[in-house]
Design an enzyme around this catalytic site. Structure first.
Site, PDB file in Angstrom:
ATOM      1  N   LYS A  80      25.565   6.884  16.093  1.00 32.77           N
ATOM      2  CA  LYS A  80      25.148   6.245  17.345  1.00 32.77           C
ATOM      3  C   LYS A  80      25.802   4.878  17.432  1.00 32.77           C
ATOM      4  O   LYS A  80      26.047   4.225  16.409  1.00 32.77           O
ATOM      5  CB  LYS A  80      23.627   6.074  17.388  1.00 32.77           C
ATOM      6  CG  LYS A  80      23.044   5.984  18.790  1.00 32.77           C
ATOM      7  CD  LYS A  80      22.991   7.357  19.452  1.00 32.77           C
ATOM      8  CE  LYS A  80      22.234   7.319  20.769  1.00 32.77           C
ATOM      9  NZ  LYS A  80      22.044   8.663  21.332  1.00 32.77           N
ATOM     10  N   VAL A 181       9.956  15.396  37.656  1.00 31.92           N
ATOM     11  CA  VAL A 181      10.763  16.395  38.360  1.00 31.92           C
ATOM     12  C   VAL A 181      12.157  15.818  38.608  1.00 31.92           C
ATOM     13  O   VAL A 181      12.690  15.881  39.713  1.00 31.92           O
ATOM     14  CB  VAL A 181      10.109  16.839  39.694  1.00 31.92           C
ATOM     15  CG1 VAL A 181      10.681  18.193  40.124  1.00 31.92           C
ATOM     16  CG2 VAL A 181       8.599  16.959  39.572  1.00 31.92           C
ATOM     17  N   ASN A 183      16.358  15.489  37.234  1.00 31.32           N
ATOM     18  CA  ASN A 183      17.433  16.483  37.249  1.00 31.32           C
ATOM     19  C   ASN A 183      17.172  17.653  36.308  1.00 31.32           C
ATOM     20  O   ASN A 183      17.334  18.816  36.674  1.00 31.32           O
ATOM     21  CB  ASN A 183      18.761  15.816  36.883  1.00 31.32           C
ATOM     22  CG  ASN A 183      19.251  14.878  37.962  1.00 31.32           C
ATOM     23  OD1 ASN A 183      18.953  15.080  39.137  1.00 31.32           O
ATOM     24  ND2 ASN A 183      19.994  13.850  37.579  1.00 31.32           N
ATOM     25  N   ALA A 185      14.210  18.541  34.817  1.00 34.74           N
ATOM     26  CA  ALA A 185      12.958  19.226  35.141  1.00 34.74           C
ATOM     27  C   ALA A 185      13.074  20.060  36.413  1.00 34.74           C
ATOM     28  O   ALA A 185      12.469  21.136  36.511  1.00 34.74           O
ATOM     29  CB  ALA A 185      11.830  18.215  35.277  1.00 34.74           C
TER      30      ALA A 185
END
Length: 364
Positions: A80, A181, A183, A185
């Site tokens: 990372k 809700v 992208n 979901a």
């Protein structure tokens, strides 16, 4: 912070500090483990309170990627990068060009990608200096938006968890409470709706909720009410740490399976839901579709091949559940064990990744 003691405790391999005065680059690359292959992990740009906080974040996130990549069955280790700075005002082309040269200097030990605070455009600039970057623009041969693929993996993992809880992986007629809700979901809801599941949704974005109600016949509830819904499956797909002391007593679901990262606020919450008999699909196993998708770019992206690999999340969740039953441990620990066992098997024959002619990068 005693760096070498910390790195020894969690078996880190390398920590690289990158500085470029002209562009303002201050980056830290952490490479945790390359037993399975070169370290893959995104570049995060954030305004850290201190350099020590940035180092700790890079190390923590790199270790998490080792487990995620291993559990996903990828021939990749974990790494990372964090760039210290405000992504809204401190970015410039020279910064990412300089960073790309530092990545190139690692000669393939680390491959980067987009993360919090960085964009596809930033990855394209890095790509001007190195090939060791994924998630670039489709014009350069990338996989494009990973959200649909991530959602497909969550859907497959949810079916595996449902099989353990209900004796069948069919989601027809099952009620799924979806928190968030966005992208990923939204695409998950589409799969669930197509199979005949009943949806309960919530989101702070009213337009996203209205879209789900209109397109999928979902029932909308207030954000604070999602936990207490009468449902078969709770799907956390927004912020992390939603499985906590306040929410666990409200849960009526038999399964927790969603796309959010860091779903357990503390590990003891994983113990608690295990004791309650709730089947929990560990977050970094079930939401690995995105990293599986971008990793396929290293072979020359092929969508059919990537989706076939993502379908394997079903089997990965099954294996986690088998280990949980075998060792009588919660699934969050079983996920770690799945990753550790795979790494240990490979460690028998190799100790660390060094550039050679027989590894994932030689196929590019």
């Amino acid at each position: 912070m005693e760096l070498f003691r910390y790195m020894e405790q969690y078996d880190y391999e390398q920590l690289v500090f990158c500085q470029d005065k002209q562009s303002g680059l201050k980056a830290i690359i952490a490479i945790h483990d390359t037993t399975l292959g070169p370290a893959l992990g995104g570049t995060r740009m954030w305004t850290y309170e201190s350099e020590e906080a940035a180092i700790e974040d890079a190390l923590r996130l790199a270790r998490g990627m080792t487990y995620k990549n291993a559990a996903a069955g990828l021939n990749l280790g974990g790494g990372k990068t964090v760039i210290i700075g405000d992504p809204r005002k401190d970015k410039n082309e020279e910064m990412f060009r300089a960073f790309g040269r530092y990545i190139q200097g690692l000669n393939g030990r680390y491959i980067t990608a987009e993360d919090v605070g960085t964009t596809v455009e930033d990855m394209d600039i890095i790509h001007d200096e190195t090939d060791f970057v994924t998630g670039i623009s489709p014009a350069f041969g990338s996989s494009g938006n990973p959200s649909p693929v991530t959602a497909y993996g969550v859907y497959k993992g949810m079916k595996a968890a449902a099989k353990a809880a209900f004796g069948t992986d069919s989601l027809e007629g099952k009620t799924v409470a979806v928190q968030g809700v966005g992208n990923v979901a939204y695409n998950l809801c589409r799969h669930l709706h197509e199979e005949g599941a009943k949806l309960i949704v919530t989101d702070i974005n009213k337009e996203a909720v209205e879209r789900a109600v209109a397109e999928f016949g979902a029932r909308a509830v207030d954000p604070d009410d999602i936990y207490s819904q009468e449902c078969d499956i709770y799907a956390p797909c927004a912020l992390g740490a939603t499985i906590n002391d306040d929410t666990i007593p409200q849960l009526k679901a038999k399964v927790i399976a969603g796309a959010a990262n860091n779903q357990l606020k503390e590990t003891r919450h994983g113990d608690q839901i295990h004791d309650m008999g709730i089947v929990y699909a560990p977050d970094y196993v079930i939401n690995a579709g995105g990293v599986i998708n971008v990793a396929d770019e290293l072979y020359g992206y092929n969508s059919e091949r990537a989706l076939k690999k993502v379908e394997g999340i079903y089997g990965n969740i099954e294996r986690v559940l088998e280990i949980s039953k075998r060792d009588r441990i919660p699934t969050y620990l079983a996920a770690d064990r799945l990753a550790e066992e795979r790494i240990e098997r490979m460690r028998q024959s190799r100790s660390q990744f060094l550039q050679n002619g027989h590894h994932i990068l030689s196929r590019r």
